[in-house]
Structures are given as structure tokens and as C-alpha cells.
Write an enzyme that holds these catalytic residues in place. Sequence first.
Site, PDB file in Angstrom:
ATOM      1  N   GLY A 285       0.796  -1.219   0.000  1.00  0.00           N
ATOM      2  CA  GLY A 285       0.000   0.000   0.000  1.00  0.00           C
ATOM      3  C   GLY A 285       0.825   1.264   0.000  1.00  0.00           C
ATOM      4  NE  ARG A 286       3.891   4.397  -3.962  1.00  0.00           N
ATOM      5  CZ  ARG A 286       4.964   3.845  -4.531  1.00  0.00           C
ATOM      6  NH1 ARG A 286       4.887   2.630  -5.062  1.00  0.00           N
ATOM      7  NH2 ARG A 286       6.117   4.479  -4.569  1.00  0.00           N
ATOM      8  CG  LEU A 287       0.567   2.547   3.978  1.00  0.00           C
ATOM      9  CD1 LEU A 287      -0.473   1.867   4.846  1.00  0.00           C
ATOM     10  CD2 LEU A 287       0.478   4.065   4.112  1.00  0.00           C
TER      11      LEU A 287
END
Length: 205
Positions: A183-185
Site C-alpha cells: 500500500g506504499r506505506l
Amino acid sequence: MPRRPDMPPLHRSALCDDPIAQFRDWYERAEREVPLAHAMTLATVHPDGGPDARMVLLKGFGPEAFRFFTNFNSAKARQLDEVPRAALVLYWRELDRQVRVRGPVARLSEADSDEYFASRPRDSQIGAWASPQSEPLPDRETLDARVEEVEKRFSGGTVPRPPFWGGYALRPEEIEFWQGQAGRLHDRFLYSREGNDWRLERLAP
């Protein structure tokens, strides 16, 4: 991209207090698993403020510096002479990791440059003499002719380091460790030099 099973979230408790020790840990794994793990982007600045970047090879690191070598007449060297600061990025796609380093840059001693040059393959030594790095060339044949001339000049003997070629040392003031997550976290931790110590903080992705 799904999270790799061997890449869980990165927590502060998993990091060394010393960023060089942390870099060594990540770098040694990258050397085992990533082709050309020592390739890195070197970003410099034109005197007019314009950015520039290219790939170079990391040729040593330690508490005081990250090292790389080049022709002192190259574009990167001229920019470093004018604005002696730079940034490095090592990106290891196979591990979904990158390391960013920023700080001032200075030339290595002649002795250090001599030592590294002597360790290079002979064809790389010849190339350092033959290539007028970053300068226009009319054609490939011109470069090949220069290589042939240098080979003849040093035929049967040791190739000395050219006086216009040598190393640089970037003294890290900031070192960021980035590990990809779903999630691009992504997990990001920044070490900032404070005198002889380092401050460590988590950054938002």
C-alpha cells in the site's frame, strides 16, 4: 506489490544505533542477493543551482565517508569543485530497499587514490587515461585510437594513476533507510548527525 514474507514491517528496535553498522548489515545482504549491489546514483548541483545525477560505483564506506572515483575533469568533478556537496542513493529492487546519503564531499588523498587505482583491472586503468570524460568525441574510432595509443605507451609496464583521476569521500550528515511495504506505506528511518552522535527518527512514507 504484496509484502515479502521475509520483509516484515521495520521497527526502531531492529535498527542499530550506528547508521554505518546498519548500512553494513543491509549492504552485505544486498551483495549476496542483488546484482551490482554497489551501483548508486550520485546527485550533484551545477553552480547555477541545476541538479545533475548519474550512476557510479561505491568503492568503500566507513564511519567517516562513502567513497567513489572519477576523472577530475568530468562534469561531476567540476560540479563538486564548485558545490562540494552531494547525495547518494543505493536502490536494491530485489530487496525492496533503498539507502539515501547526503553530506559534504572532498577529494581523497593521492595515496588513497593511488592505492585504489593500482587495484583496478588493467583495461580500466588504460581507459582512465584514454577517455576525456564528459568531453565531446567525433566518433568511436577516436576513442579506440586513444586506447591503442595508451596501451602502446604502457606496454609491458605498470600503468600509473593519471594525475587527473582519483577519489572522493562523502562525509554523511544524513542517512535514510527505506524499506518497501504494501500500500506504499513504506518504513523510513532517518539518521541525522549531531556532533559525534546520531539522532534517529521515523519518517512518514
